[in-house]
Design a protein around this motif. Structure first.
Motif, mmCIF file in Angstrom:
data_model
loop_
_atom_site.group_PDB
_atom_site.id
_atom_site.type_symbol
_atom_site.label_atom_id
_atom_site.label_comp_id
_atom_site.label_asym_id
_atom_site.label_seq_id
_atom_site.Cartn_x
_atom_site.Cartn_y
_atom_site.Cartn_z
ATOM 1 N N UNK A 130 -22.063 70.118 93.280
ATOM 2 C CA UNK A 130 -21.458 71.440 93.311
ATOM 3 C C UNK A 130 -21.315 71.998 94.712
ATOM 4 N N UNK A 131 -21.951 71.335 95.694
ATOM 5 C CA UNK A 131 -21.812 71.728 97.093
ATOM 6 C C UNK A 131 -20.823 70.834 97.832
ATOM 7 N N UNK A 132 -20.210 69.908 97.107
ATOM 8 C CA UNK A 132 -19.228 69.017 97.717
ATOM 9 C C UNK A 132 -19.646 67.564 97.667
ATOM 10 N N UNK A 133 -18.795 66.709 98.207
ATOM 11 C CA UNK A 133 -19.041 65.267 98.251
ATOM 12 C C UNK A 133 -19.093 64.861 99.721
ATOM 13 N N UNK B 46 -19.207 78.973 88.817
ATOM 14 C CA UNK B 46 -18.752 77.680 88.302
ATOM 15 C C UNK B 46 -17.420 77.262 88.913
ATOM 16 N N UNK B 47 -16.501 78.221 89.066
ATOM 17 C CA UNK B 47 -15.201 77.902 89.656
ATOM 18 C C UNK B 47 -15.358 77.402 91.091
ATOM 19 N N UNK B 48 -16.248 78.041 91.846
ATOM 20 C CA UNK B 48 -16.488 77.611 93.223
ATOM 21 C C UNK B 48 -17.114 76.236 93.291
ATOM 22 N N UNK B 49 -18.052 75.957 92.398
ATOM 23 C CA UNK B 49 -18.704 74.644 92.378
ATOM 24 C C UNK B 49 -17.705 73.546 92.012
ATOM 25 N N UNK B 50 -16.859 73.814 91.035
ATOM 26 C CA UNK B 50 -15.841 72.840 90.649
ATOM 27 C C UNK B 50 -14.850 72.600 91.792
ATOM 28 N N UNK C 110 -8.097 71.896 85.433
ATOM 29 C CA UNK C 110 -7.325 72.723 86.366
ATOM 30 C C UNK C 110 -7.874 72.634 87.788
ATOM 31 N N UNK C 111 -9.209 72.584 87.911
ATOM 32 C CA UNK C 111 -9.816 72.465 89.241
ATOM 33 C C UNK C 111 -9.438 71.136 89.888
#
Length: 280
Positions: free
Chosen positions: A106-109, A138-142, A176-177
């Motif tokens: 959720x913080x990126x890859x 949740x939207x930000x994590x996605x 959608x994300x």
């Protein structure tokens, strides 16, 4: 039935006891193996590849990646990332072949651009749809996850994410994300309309190796039953069905591409793409 992601964070739920219980369950082992093989079938890799295993847990899916025979395009090399230290500890004790990284998707890859040929995720990304606290979106994590995943895959690469959506809202939120991050996205359901339904999100980055399909996700899953293809991207098109070069939509698209590569770009404003008057 209650879902663990509704009550606890993944790293809290999968403590030492739960991690070992999960890994030693013969039912879980069989389900994980079956879904990983299905993901590999959808990826359709023709040669040994470097694969990112997202939410790798104790390495059950990674073992399948390592055991793909040569005549089926393997064996593959893999890197696994997971938020649960207990799960990764079990993986180390089991001496899995992949490299392991403790990280929150959720913080990126956190890998360099174009590092991986493909990616898989088994029963993990639905955890991103829940807010652990008031500061978590949740939207930000996605968004962070799919933007990072898109950047980490090479051009023409693919990802297959099996997940358990709580409802259609979560399914739509996740898809959608992924599309917003730039992926071509298709949903495939195994055993639909049953309690054992399994949802696979099939993602493509740019052009794929599917002949004469131009990278369209429909080419990847052509001939498969129960395929639902979604594309929510809106483009400003000219008469030929393409974005006009130099238009505001074209400039914004290029900026988004640069941002996904980690480049710093100027903010978009009402003046973006506006033609300047010639002054004497």
């Amino acid at each position: 039935m209650s879902r663990p992601e509704d009550t606890l964070q993944a790293d809290v739920h999968y403590d030492d006891v739960e991690a070992r219980k999960y890994t030693t369950s013969s039912r879980i082992q069989n389900i994980q193996a079956s879904m990983t093989r299905r993901a590999l079938e959808l990826l359709n890799l023709k040669s040994p590849s470097l694969i990112l295993d997202i939410g790798c847990g104790s390495g059950l899916s990674g073992e399948i990646l390592s055991s793909v025979p040569e005549d089926e395009g393997g064996p593959h090399v893999w890197v696994g990332m997971d938020i649960s230290a207990s799960m990764l500890d079990v993986a180390l004790q089991r001496d899995v072949e992949g490299d392991l990284l403790l990280a929150d998707i959720g913080q990126g890859v956190p890998f360099r651009a174009g590092a991986f040929d493909a990616a898989i995720s088994i029963s993990a990304i639905q955890w991103l749809c829940n807010a652990e606290n008031s500061e978590t979106s949740p939207a930000g994590r996605l968004t962070r996850f799919f933007n990072g995943l898109y950047a980490s895959l090479k051009r023409g690469g693919m990802a297959v994410c099996q997940f358990y959506p709580k409802n259609d809202v979560q399914k739509q939120m996740i898809t959608s994300a992924a599309v917003k991050a730039g992926f071509g996205a298709g949903l495939l359901e195994d055993d639909p309309d049953t309690k054992n339904v399994k949802v696979y999100l099939v993602l493509t980055v740019g052009s794929t190796a599917v002949a004469n399909k131009g990278g369209d996700i429909t080419g990847v899953v052509e001939g498969m039953d129960n395929v639902d293809v979604l594309d929510h991207r809106k483009k400003a098109k000219n008469g030929k069905g393409e974005i006009k070069k130099g238009s505001k939509a074209w400039i914004i698209k290029k900026k988004e591409q640069m941002e996904r590569k980690g480049k710093i770009v100027k903010a978009t404003s009402k003046y973006t793409g506006r033609k300047r008057r010639i002054q004497f």
